[in-house]
Design a protein around this motif. Structure first.
Motif, PDB file in Angstrom:
ATOM      1  N   GLN A 268       0.831  -1.195   0.000  1.00  0.00           N
ATOM      2  CA  GLN A 268       0.000   0.000   0.000  1.00  0.00           C
ATOM      3  C   GLN A 268       0.868   1.248   0.000  1.00  0.00           C
ATOM      4  OE1 GLN A 268      -2.525   0.447   3.445  1.00  0.00           O
ATOM      5  NE2 GLN A 268      -3.803   1.997   2.492  1.00  0.00           N
ATOM      6  N   PRO A 269       0.837   2.088  -1.034  1.00  0.00           N
ATOM      7  CA  PRO A 269       0.084   1.927  -2.277  1.00  0.00           C
ATOM      8  C   PRO A 269       0.889   1.131  -3.302  1.00  0.00           C
ATOM      9  CG  PRO A 269       1.189   4.034  -2.272  1.00  0.00           C
ATOM     10  CD  PRO A 269       1.549   3.363  -0.962  1.00  0.00           C
ATOM     11  N   ALA A 270       0.201   0.414  -4.156  1.00  0.00           N
ATOM     12  CA  ALA A 270       0.888  -0.402  -5.158  1.00  0.00           C
ATOM     13  C   ALA A 270       1.419   0.450  -6.304  1.00  0.00           C
ATOM     14  CB  ALA A 270      -0.062  -1.468  -5.706  1.00  0.00           C
ATOM     15  N   LYS A 271       2.539   0.004  -6.861  1.00  0.00           N
ATOM     16  CA  LYS A 271       3.126   0.616  -8.039  1.00  0.00           C
ATOM     17  C   LYS A 271       3.140  -0.400  -9.176  1.00  0.00           C
ATOM     18  CE  LYS A 271       6.230   3.920  -5.787  1.00  0.00           C
ATOM     19  NZ  LYS A 271       7.634   4.402  -5.696  1.00  0.00           N
ATOM     20  N   LEU A 272       3.317   0.110 -10.381  1.00  0.00           N
ATOM     21  CA  LEU A 272       3.332  -0.781 -11.540  1.00  0.00           C
ATOM     22  C   LEU A 272       4.417  -1.848 -11.395  1.00  0.00           C
ATOM     23  CD1 LEU A 272       2.875   1.786 -14.466  1.00  0.00           C
ATOM     24  CD2 LEU A 272       1.123   0.341 -13.422  1.00  0.00           C
ATOM     25  N   GLU A 273       5.567  -1.451 -10.839  1.00  0.00           N
ATOM     26  CA  GLU A 273       6.693  -2.391 -10.730  1.00  0.00           C
ATOM     27  C   GLU A 273       6.489  -3.472  -9.674  1.00  0.00           C
ATOM     28  OE1 GLU A 273       6.945   0.956 -10.385  1.00  0.00           O
ATOM     29  OE2 GLU A 273       8.333   1.496  -8.763  1.00  0.00           O
ATOM     30  N   ASP A 274       5.372  -3.394  -8.940  1.00  0.00           N
ATOM     31  CA  ASP A 274       5.067  -4.449  -7.965  1.00  0.00           C
ATOM     32  C   ASP A 274       4.402  -5.656  -8.630  1.00  0.00           C
ATOM     33  OD1 ASP A 274       4.027  -1.930  -5.589  1.00  0.00           O
ATOM     34  OD2 ASP A 274       6.019  -2.772  -5.959  1.00  0.00           O
ATOM     35  N   SER A 275       4.104  -5.553  -9.916  1.00  0.00           N
ATOM     36  CA  SER A 275       3.532  -6.693 -10.638  1.00  0.00           C
ATOM     37  C   SER A 275       4.518  -7.854 -10.597  1.00  0.00           C
ATOM     38  CB  SER A 275       3.228  -6.313 -12.093  1.00  0.00           C
ATOM     39  OG  SER A 275       2.233  -5.314 -12.155  1.00  0.00           O
ATOM     40  N   ALA A 276       4.069  -8.963 -10.009  1.00  0.00           N
ATOM     41  CA  ALA A 276       4.982 -10.080  -9.756  1.00  0.00           C
ATOM     42  C   ALA A 276       4.174 -11.238  -9.189  1.00  0.00           C
ATOM     43  CB  ALA A 276       6.071  -9.673  -8.754  1.00  0.00           C
ATOM     44  N   VAL A 277       4.861 -12.347  -8.990  1.00  0.00           N
ATOM     45  CA  VAL A 277       4.295 -13.453  -8.225  1.00  0.00           C
ATOM     46  C   VAL A 277       4.868 -13.376  -6.813  1.00  0.00           C
ATOM     47  CG1 VAL A 277       4.036 -15.951  -8.014  1.00  0.00           C
ATOM     48  CG2 VAL A 277       4.176 -14.897 -10.278  1.00  0.00           C
ATOM     49  N   TYR A 278       4.012 -13.461  -5.838  1.00  0.00           N
ATOM     50  CA  TYR A 278       4.454 -13.433  -4.443  1.00  0.00           C
ATOM     51  C   TYR A 278       4.357 -14.854  -3.892  1.00  0.00           C
ATOM     52  CZ  TYR A 278       4.683  -8.506  -5.069  1.00  0.00           C
ATOM     53  OH  TYR A 278       5.051  -7.264  -5.549  1.00  0.00           O
ATOM     54  N   LEU A 279       5.508 -15.395  -3.580  1.00  0.00           N
ATOM     55  CA  LEU A 279       5.627 -16.774  -3.148  1.00  0.00           C
ATOM     56  C   LEU A 279       5.844 -16.846  -1.646  1.00  0.00           C
ATOM     57  CD1 LEU A 279       8.092 -17.839  -5.969  1.00  0.00           C
ATOM     58  CD2 LEU A 279       5.805 -18.786  -5.708  1.00  0.00           C
ATOM     59  N   CYS A 280       5.084 -17.690  -1.015  1.00  0.00           N
ATOM     60  CA  CYS A 280       5.283 -17.965   0.402  1.00  0.00           C
ATOM     61  C   CYS A 280       5.950 -19.335   0.517  1.00  0.00           C
ATOM     62  CB  CYS A 280       3.956 -17.962   1.143  1.00  0.00           C
ATOM     63  SG  CYS A 280       4.091 -18.294   2.915  1.00  0.00           S
ATOM     64  N   ALA A 281       6.859 -19.469   1.441  1.00  0.00           N
ATOM     65  CA  ALA A 281       7.536 -20.744   1.675  1.00  0.00           C
ATOM     66  C   ALA A 281       7.644 -20.970   3.174  1.00  0.00           C
ATOM     67  CB  ALA A 281       8.923 -20.754   1.042  1.00  0.00           C
ATOM     68  N   SER A 282       7.765 -22.240   3.566  1.00  0.00           N
ATOM     69  CA  SER A 282       7.918 -22.517   4.986  1.00  0.00           C
ATOM     70  C   SER A 282       8.887 -23.662   5.199  1.00  0.00           C
ATOM     71  CB  SER A 282       6.567 -22.813   5.653  1.00  0.00           C
ATOM     72  OG  SER A 282       6.050 -24.075   5.243  1.00  0.00           O
ATOM     73  N   SER A 283       9.401 -23.746   6.414  1.00  0.00           N
ATOM     74  CA  SER A 283      10.381 -24.769   6.745  1.00  0.00           C
ATOM     75  C   SER A 283      10.394 -24.998   8.242  1.00  0.00           C
ATOM     76  CB  SER A 283      11.766 -24.319   6.275  1.00  0.00           C
ATOM     77  OG  SER A 283      12.760 -25.235   6.669  1.00  0.00           O
ATOM     78  N   PHE A 284      10.811 -26.219   8.625  1.00  0.00           N
ATOM     79  CA  PHE A 284      11.145 -26.406  10.029  1.00  0.00           C
ATOM     80  C   PHE A 284      12.386 -25.567  10.317  1.00  0.00           C
ATOM     81  CE2 PHE A 284       8.382 -29.472  11.744  1.00  0.00           C
ATOM     82  CZ  PHE A 284       8.106 -30.437  10.788  1.00  0.00           C
ATOM     83  N   PRO A 285      12.482 -24.991  11.480  1.00  0.00           N
ATOM     84  CA  PRO A 285      13.747 -24.353  11.808  1.00  0.00           C
ATOM     85  C   PRO A 285      14.789 -25.438  12.032  1.00  0.00           C
ATOM     86  CG  PRO A 285      12.331 -24.391  13.723  1.00  0.00           C
ATOM     87  CD  PRO A 285      11.522 -24.929  12.577  1.00  0.00           C
TER      88      PRO A 285
END
Lengths: 112, 117
Positions: free
Chosen positions: B80-97
């Motif tokens: 917030q606020p978004a810009k044109l260059e924020d167009s992307a794939v947002y990937l979430c990942a997880s792991s055991f520590p």
């Protein structure tokens, strides 16, 4: 500052032949290297890795080679299959945090 | 075993609007990552959580991006606020520590595709 470089955006090979994907890195501090595979509309999935104490690691059709003096690693797929068509990312990992630093990716197309 | 869940899968917004993405990690995974992948580039780490504490947010554009992980489970990434260059794939990942992470213990979700017009 690109720490990991995959200089070939795309690669096309015939089914049954060898696919060779290359990756160069700049920081010698890293000691663990990985390859991820990504299909469209899916997240990356781990493929194979290699520790800096080795120069080769093999898993079925996939072999990763590491040349530390040249700061270069490569992924060999033999024989290539149409299902291998995907984007392949080389990555370095910070082992104490799990932070991944990815290259730009190489799109592999395996033609039947 | 259920994988990393993300929503929404696709979002189109106009520039200057706001957007939020949600991630539910694999059960028991204390470490959660948000990556941004711009077309033609590799994923880039935005923020890493260990439980509900931030481990690394050095590449998060803090003037417009924020993330939280309440109760050490689900996480939300907001722009917030978004810009044109924020167009992307947002990937979430997880792991055991782990005392020593390896790539085969890090699992990615399918990603949330953002187009800013």
């Amino acid at each position: 500052d690109q720490q990991v470089k995959q200089n070939s955006p795309s690669l096309s090979v015939q089914e049954g032949r060898i696919s060779i994907l290359n990756c160069d890195y700049t920081n010698s501090m890293f000691d663990y290297f990985l390859w991820y595979k990504k299909y469209p509309a899916e997240g990356p999935t781990f493929l194979i890795s290699i520790s800096s104490i080795k120069d080769k690691n093999e898993d079925g059709r996939f072999t990763v080679f590491l040349n530390k003096s040249a700061k270069h690693l490569s992924l060999h797929i033999v024989p290539s299959q149409p299902g291998d068509s995907a984007v392949y990312f080389c990555a370095l990992i910070t082992p104490n945090t799990g932070k991944l630093i990815f290259g730009q990716g190489t799109t592999l197309q395996v033609k039947p | 075993e259920a994988g990393v869940a993300q929503s929404p899968r696709y979002k189109i917004i106009e520039k200057r609007q706001s957007v939020a993405f949600w991630c539910n990690p694999i059960s028991g995974h204390a470490t959660l990552y948000w990556y941004q992948q711009i077309l033609g580039q590799g994923p880039k780490l935005l923020i890493q959580f260990q439980n509900n504490g931030v481990v690394d947010d050095s590449q998060l554009p803090k003037d417009r991006f924020s993330a939280e992980r309440l109760k050490g489970v689900d996480s939300t990434l907001k722009i917030q606020p978004a810009k044109l260059e924020d167009s992307a794939v947002y990937l979430c990942a997880s792991s055991f520590p782990d005392t020593r992470f390896s790539g085969n213990t890090i699992y990615f979700g399918e990603g949330s595709w953002l187009t800013v017009v």
